[in-house]
Motif scaffolding. Sequence first.
Motif: not given
Length: 632
Positions: A322, A351, A366, A369-370, A439
């Motif tokens: 990321a 990301c 992050i 999101t992950l 994602i």
Amino acid sequence: MLQLSWLPKPSSEWKKQFVEGMELSGNDLECWEFIRKNCQYDLSISDIRRVDKAISSIFMDGVPDGLPNAPIRLAILSSCTIGHLLSAIRVAAARRNLWIDIYTTDFGQYVHELSDASSALYAFKPDIVLFSLDSHHATASIASAKEPIVAREKFLAHLQWAWRTAREGLGATVIQQTFLPLFPTVLGNNEVRCEHSRNATITWLNDRLRHEDVLLLSVDAEVAQDGLAAWYDQMLWYRAKQEIHPMAAAMYGDMAGRLLAALRGLSKKCLVLDLDNTLWGGVIGDDGMEGIALGQGSALGEAYLAFQEYVLALKQRGVILAVCSKNTESVAKEVFEKHPEMKIRLSDIACFVANWTDKATNLRMISQTLNIGIDSLVFADDNPAERAIVRQELPMVAVPELPEDAGLYAGALARSGYFEGIRVTDDDLARSAQYQENIQRRKLAEVTTDIDAYLTNLDMTMIWNDKITPVTLPRVTQLINKTNQFNLTTIRTDEGEITHLMNDPHSVVLVMRLKDTFGDNGIISVITCQDADGNKTEKTSDLRIIRWVMSCRVLKRGVEQAAINLLAMIAAQRGKTAIIGEYRPTDRNAMVADLYERLGFSKFGEQEDGSTLWRLDIPRPDLPHHIHLEKA
């Protein structure tokens, strides 16, 4: 002393602050958190012993209440003196939020204790056995042997017997320490050709160990970096039979600690990278594409290129990448898209976050999101001020100290051991692509207002198997040990136990992988069950779930409903009339506290620690789901 250079140095007031802090600490968990925080420094040997003494004096009755990770019982079987290493091992474990009990055999008695089922070793019931055997012991019969090749093969057979006995007799995971190349050469550069040479035997043994099915504590690899003098003192051997130098104790302890953490699934998952002066030299927003140092033609540019190559090697073995940078996103991405020397591309980044928000906030984003724990992140940033701020705001994020010379970045990150692994699975190799595909799935969910339509559009197939192959065994074990959030009981295991369950007619092991329109998610869930034992609350016609883990990457897609439908079908085929499930609460698995209730189970028991028992009668109608079931 070999320094743990990736950890920050303690302040000059550390000792005073540690003593005062211990006096002010409250309950067990507060004390433990204070101690753990103070383990995150490159401490001197005396300070390591001070921390270890605090641990043993405060927690005289054993494991602190509320510790999130189950304690580890480690037996160290040695042929030399190892007492000076124990404090460093315990402190290294505490650094990783692990409590460890250590048992050591009397000097040179490991064979006797292994052979005697009534010995104190067997009474200790270790989870893990570390064989810390010295090079003198390993080569004792070589120099005078008429047939040195036979003699060294005999010693290897002895090791194999010891490993087998520890696995089968103690039910323990085995770690073998490699052997130090500490003997003077007798042939020089071509030493390996001298069959009677003890040094040649050590080289042969270490090479053979790397081809055996055993986990290694590779001290010989560290010696190759640091030099023998940093790890071994001939006079200390003569005086005290200490093979590992006391000044190498901190490094040895950390190597052991990171391996124990990896076995418990506590290694880090994601490397988050700063950009300016971390992946390239200079500031892209000021210097422009042509002004940054990257690639062939300059020493500095080649140093950053080498670091990028190392980062890609981590990605290849399963580490998620990321970006977290204070930058204008379009400007930062242009380097990835257009710079001819850039090795890392946008397709390698799961990301990408580049903005002017503080980095602690971005790291939280992050993590979300992950869909991985924030304590799974390692943040690499050249700026010491940014590193300090992140450590302060997010102490659960690993923030290694990077040297000033970019050419040393890769070595510093490698030596930190944050990404310590046991082995590489096919799922590891595909992990980065799987997170990027996830994602894409989220983006589809965001633009689809009808959840049923969204799930239908994913076109999911769950491929299941009640057999485990040598290929899938490592991933199954890894998933059980690494999963913390969707984990009903957090009962860990090893490959040996899984193999035993596979051969037990009273057990069921289900392995599930998920495919959809975006790709293959790999093995995403494992359920292990056993026939109930017929106690007051469970009948012999019940099937009890011992472990149920699932990757958080596939949540909210109906996979849990499909899995319980599958298990109910198999239970019915085995003549069972009910499935029993247990939930054991931890600080990280609250998301599944009501899972059994949502799946139609009825609660019939509750313990003081918050554990609950649930029953699902069979037969019953299938729960609705949008997943096709397919047997492998």
